[in-house]
Design a protein around this motif. Structure first.
Motif, PDB file in Angstrom:
ATOM      1  N   VAL A 242       0.823  -1.210   0.000  1.00  0.00           N
ATOM      2  CA  VAL A 242       0.000   0.000   0.000  1.00  0.00           C
ATOM      3  C   VAL A 242       0.859   1.263   0.000  1.00  0.00           C
ATOM      4  CG1 VAL A 242      -1.981  -1.120   1.070  1.00  0.00           C
ATOM      5  CG2 VAL A 242      -0.275  -0.018   2.515  1.00  0.00           C
ATOM      6  N   SER A 243       2.011   1.229   0.666  1.00  0.00           N
ATOM      7  CA  SER A 243       2.868   2.419   0.659  1.00  0.00           C
ATOM      8  C   SER A 243       3.490   2.637  -0.714  1.00  0.00           C
ATOM      9  CB  SER A 243       3.956   2.313   1.729  1.00  0.00           C
ATOM     10  OG  SER A 243       4.763   1.166   1.526  1.00  0.00           O
ATOM     11  N   LEU A 244       3.901   1.561  -1.376  1.00  0.00           N
ATOM     12  CA  LEU A 244       4.495   1.692  -2.710  1.00  0.00           C
ATOM     13  C   LEU A 244       3.459   2.158  -3.728  1.00  0.00           C
ATOM     14  CD1 LEU A 244       6.808   1.326  -4.704  1.00  0.00           C
ATOM     15  CD2 LEU A 244       6.213  -1.102  -4.869  1.00  0.00           C
ATOM     16  N   THR A 245       2.286   1.520  -3.741  1.00  0.00           N
ATOM     17  CA  THR A 245       1.245   1.940  -4.689  1.00  0.00           C
ATOM     18  C   THR A 245       0.753   3.342  -4.377  1.00  0.00           C
ATOM     19  OG1 THR A 245      -0.404   0.795  -3.320  1.00  0.00           O
ATOM     20  CG2 THR A 245       0.493  -0.405  -5.211  1.00  0.00           C
ATOM     21  N   GLY A 246       0.663   3.691  -3.090  1.00  0.00           N
ATOM     22  CA  GLY A 246       0.257   5.044  -2.731  1.00  0.00           C
ATOM     23  C   GLY A 246       1.259   6.080  -3.206  1.00  0.00           C
ATOM     24  N   ALA A 247       2.537   5.759  -3.078  1.00  0.00           N
ATOM     25  CA  ALA A 247       3.574   6.682  -3.556  1.00  0.00           C
ATOM     26  C   ALA A 247       3.478   6.861  -5.066  1.00  0.00           C
ATOM     27  CB  ALA A 247       4.946   6.160  -3.157  1.00  0.00           C
ATOM     28  N   LEU A 248       3.286   5.776  -5.786  1.00  0.00           N
ATOM     29  CA  LEU A 248       3.192   5.863  -7.252  1.00  0.00           C
ATOM     30  C   LEU A 248       1.960   6.635  -7.687  1.00  0.00           C
ATOM     31  CD1 LEU A 248       4.294   2.229  -8.209  1.00  0.00           C
ATOM     32  CD2 LEU A 248       5.598   4.342  -8.524  1.00  0.00           C
ATOM     33  N   LEU A 249       0.826   6.384  -7.023  1.00  0.00           N
ATOM     34  CA  LEU A 249      -0.395   7.101  -7.387  1.00  0.00           C
ATOM     35  C   LEU A 249      -0.279   8.582  -7.034  1.00  0.00           C
ATOM     36  CD1 LEU A 249      -3.037   4.486  -6.177  1.00  0.00           C
ATOM     37  CD2 LEU A 249      -2.589   5.129  -8.546  1.00  0.00           C
TER      38      LEU A 249
ATOM     39  N   ALA B  37      -3.002  -2.474 -12.058  1.00  0.00           N
ATOM     40  CA  ALA B  37      -3.148  -3.117 -10.748  1.00  0.00           C
ATOM     41  C   ALA B  37      -2.969  -2.154  -9.586  1.00  0.00           C
ATOM     42  CB  ALA B  37      -2.132  -4.253 -10.624  1.00  0.00           C
ATOM     43  N   LEU B  38      -2.509  -0.929  -9.835  1.00  0.00           N
ATOM     44  CA  LEU B  38      -2.199  -0.011  -8.745  1.00  0.00           C
ATOM     45  C   LEU B  38      -3.412   0.281  -7.861  1.00  0.00           C
ATOM     46  CD1 LEU B  38       0.202   2.632 -10.367  1.00  0.00           C
ATOM     47  CD2 LEU B  38       0.780   0.751  -8.840  1.00  0.00           C
ATOM     48  N   HIS B  39      -4.521   0.694  -8.471  1.00  0.00           N
ATOM     49  CA  HIS B  39      -5.706   1.034  -7.685  1.00  0.00           C
ATOM     50  C   HIS B  39      -6.275  -0.168  -6.937  1.00  0.00           C
ATOM     51  CE1 HIS B  39      -6.111   5.095  -9.555  1.00  0.00           C
ATOM     52  NE2 HIS B  39      -6.709   5.347  -8.400  1.00  0.00           N
TER      53      HIS B  39
ATOM     54  N   LEU C 248       4.157  13.878 -11.210  1.00  0.00           N
ATOM     55  CA  LEU C 248       5.607  14.000 -11.381  1.00  0.00           C
ATOM     56  C   LEU C 248       6.120  12.956 -12.369  1.00  0.00           C
ATOM     57  CD1 LEU C 248       8.300  15.260 -10.508  1.00  0.00           C
ATOM     58  CD2 LEU C 248       8.374  13.610  -8.633  1.00  0.00           C
ATOM     59  N   VAL C 249       5.581  11.727 -12.283  1.00  0.00           N
ATOM     60  CA  VAL C 249       5.999  10.661 -13.195  1.00  0.00           C
ATOM     61  C   VAL C 249       5.666  11.037 -14.631  1.00  0.00           C
ATOM     62  CG1 VAL C 249       5.579   8.272 -13.866  1.00  0.00           C
ATOM     63  CG2 VAL C 249       5.824   8.857 -11.447  1.00  0.00           C
ATOM     64  N   ILE C 250       4.469  11.601 -14.833  1.00  0.00           N
ATOM     65  CA  ILE C 250       4.075  12.000 -16.186  1.00  0.00           C
ATOM     66  C   ILE C 250       4.973  13.123 -16.698  1.00  0.00           C
ATOM     67  CG2 ILE C 250       2.226  13.076 -17.526  1.00  0.00           C
ATOM     68  CD1 ILE C 250       0.245  11.542 -15.740  1.00  0.00           C
ATOM     69  N   GLY C 251       5.338  14.052 -15.803  1.00  0.00           N
ATOM     70  CA  GLY C 251       6.237  15.134 -16.214  1.00  0.00           C
ATOM     71  C   GLY C 251       7.597  14.618 -16.640  1.00  0.00           C
ATOM     72  N   VAL C 252       8.128  13.676 -15.881  1.00  0.00           N
ATOM     73  CA  VAL C 252       9.420  13.078 -16.237  1.00  0.00           C
ATOM     74  C   VAL C 252       9.300  12.316 -17.553  1.00  0.00           C
ATOM     75  CG1 VAL C 252      11.165  11.403 -15.542  1.00  0.00           C
ATOM     76  CG2 VAL C 252      10.203  12.972 -13.855  1.00  0.00           C
ATOM     77  N   LEU C 253       8.183  11.573 -17.717  1.00  0.00           N
ATOM     78  CA  LEU C 253       7.961  10.835 -18.962  1.00  0.00           C
ATOM     79  C   LEU C 253       7.889  11.783 -20.155  1.00  0.00           C
ATOM     80  CD1 LEU C 253       7.229   8.136 -20.421  1.00  0.00           C
ATOM     81  CD2 LEU C 253       4.835   8.619 -19.886  1.00  0.00           C
ATOM     82  N   ALA C 254       7.214  12.911 -19.966  1.00  0.00           N
ATOM     83  CA  ALA C 254       7.095  13.880 -21.050  1.00  0.00           C
ATOM     84  C   ALA C 254       8.459  14.443 -21.436  1.00  0.00           C
ATOM     85  CB  ALA C 254       6.146  15.009 -20.637  1.00  0.00           C
TER      86      ALA C 254
END
Length: 517
Positions: A217-224, A340-342, A229-235
């Motif tokens: 839950v901590s890992l998926t919560g961090a990713l969500l 699977a994150l949610h 930020l992840v999308i910005g880095v991907l862009a």
């Protein structure tokens, strides 16, 4: 004669981690935990309750229609047309959304939203697709927003919650590394000793027993939480800073700018198209962007049994042609992880039993967070450097959350739904004031436990009084009212019974004697 010199001089078995490394990990574990303790506690407690947010929505509308089986295509068409008719009254280019998931909730949700005018509406439909009632679950929505972005501006709130998830994950890892014997002592529990030792054992045991859940839950919560930020880095990395292209990879193709009137999508044909290749696929939701225009784009979400993802989206353009799918069930490893994150984070993948397990494990993680701070405070007291102010404040903060959430539910039920956030903040502040002026940590905790218990009982009574005349048809509402009242009575009994015993005369507590015959 046997040579024993080699055995006598054999080196002792060393721990797999050096003492210096363990001390460094323990120092980092304490510093990180204390820095983020309040945020982690609030996010964990609200997340534990958010596992059941769909049940709370049913509790808030106990007479809403329940749809036990997947809506037929005709019902979906009827609901879509009804929503479109209502949306066009205040929106030129609405987005329509229909959702039903019998494994999570029996509500058939119908809504629309216009990004340009901000007009929106949400209703509940029956099994024929006829709109019956307006969706109204303000407390459930308040709870979800508290967990997802702390009622802060969404981008900043998501980022803070994501950082909290990172801090929690780091604390879990450093906690394991700072206790080399933590798995060996997984079933030892010292009772009757100092409170610090009892809290330490509770902290370590609950942390170890639920470690896979806590990490998940901590890992998926961090990713969500850090998704922006992840999308910005991907862009930046893959699309030369074009965030729209990066979003399109994750959320699929968007509607076009051709706003000429066109027929609404043929959902029956689209569902049939998906089921030609996946005959066991079940309807979960449909999102029609720019509905009723030539540029409309339909995201039809279907779930195939045997996959962890809640659903896989299939994209149909304005002509009704399939132009791709999200790959959340059969795509790349990264796409399947995204799908699977949610479900993993909220426990929405295995029915009621999994939700109950998530609720218990989430409560354990909340207790781990709470005891982490109390251990530090007790250690300082044992070393002759007590922090009575912070002991009271931490007790106040810990009990402020259930008290504030219960009071918010009571105000939403009995007064006005738009006072939810105000009530929460006022009760939060009141708890801290009680902590400031209380004579000690125990007194502060007793006062707030008593207030929480009284408020929980009042919530159950107010809910029954509000809906009893209409008849509460949904059994979930009775179950939740019973749990609220039960928890409230337990909290009050835990405060009042010990106080009553202290007030009894000493002679009444002595063992009675009887004359010999």
């Amino acid at each position: 004669m046997t040579d024993t010199s080699s055995s006598n001089n054999a080196p002792r078995k060393k721990n797999w981690l050096s003492p210096d490394f363990v001390r460094a990990m323990l120092a980092g574990h304490s510093a990180l935990g204390l820095a983020f303790a309040a945020l982690i506690y609030i996010v964990c407690l609200s997340g534990t309750l958010a596992v059941f947010v769909l049940e709370f929505k049913r509790w808030e509308q106990p007479n809403a229609p329940l749809v036990a089986t997947e809506p037929a295509p005709a019902a979906l068409e009827a609901a879509m047309r009804a929503a479109y008719g209502r949306a066009k009254m205040g929106s030129k280019v609405p987005d329509l959304f229909l959702a039903w998931d019998g494994s999570r909730t029996l509500h058939f949700d119908v809504s629309f939203h216009d990004h340009e005018s901000s007009a929106q509406g949400e209703w509940l439909a029956n099994e024929q697709g006829r709109i019956v009632d307006k969706a109204h679950a303000p407390w459930s929505e308040f709870l979800a927003k508290l967990h997802i972005h702390l009622h802060l501006p969404q981008t900043y709130g998501l980022f803070i919650v994501g950082l909290t998830g990172v801090a929690l994950l780091s604390s879990l890892i450093s906690g394991v590394l700072s206790h080399p014997r933590i798995f060996r002592d997984a079933f030892s529990f010292r009772l009757g000793g100092s409170r610090r030792l009892q809290d330490a054992d509770l902290h370590n045991r609950l942390g170890v027993w639920g470690l896979p859940f806590h990490i998940a839950v901590s890992l998926t919560g961090a990713l969500l939480g850090l998704s922006v930020l992840v999308i910005g880095v991907l862009a930046l990395a893959a699309y030369e800073g074009d965030s729209e292209k990066a979003f399109a990879v994750l959320i699929g193709p968007q509607a076009g700018k051709d706003h000429k009137l066109a027929p609404l999508p043929d959902l029956d044909a689209m569902i049939s198209h998906v089921r030609k290749e996946h005959p066991e696929a079940e309807f979960r939701s449909v999102h029609v962007e720019h509905a009723g225009t030539a540029g409309q784009m339909t995201h039809l979400s279907m779930q195939t049994p045997g996959h962890l993802s809640s659903a896989n989206p299939y994209y149909f353009d304005g002509s009704g042609d399939l132009v791709g799918d999200g790959g959340l069930e059969r795509g790349s490893v990264g796409q399947q992880i995204l799908g699977a994150l949610h479900p993993i984070h909220f426990g929405w993948f295995g029915g009621t039993l999994v939700k109950i397990a998530y609720g218990l494990l989430g409560l354990a993680l909340t207790i781990v967070t709470h005891t982490g701070v109390t251990i530090w405070l007790h250690r300082k007291r044992e070393k002759g450097n007590p922090e009575p102010f912070w002991e009271r404040i931490w007790a106040a903060l810990a009990w402020s959350q259930p008290f504030a959430l219960a009071a918010t539910a009571l105000v939403v039920l009995a007064v006005a739904s738009n006072l939810a956030l105000t009530t929460y903040l006022v009760c939060f502040g009141l708890a801290l004031v009680i902590g400031y002026f209380a004579p000690g940590e125990s007194a502060c905790a007793r006062i707030l436990r008593l207030l929480t218990g009284l408020t929980l009982c009042a919530v159950a009574a107010a809910h029954i009084a509000t809906f009893r005349s209409e008849g509460m048809a949904d059994p979930v509402s009775w179950i939740i009212d019973g749990l609220l009242a039960g928890c409230g009575l337990i909290l009050m009994a835990g405060v009042l019974i010990p106080l009553a015993k202290k007030q009894l005369p000493g002679r009444m507590l002595r063992k009675p004697t009887f004359p010999s015959l």
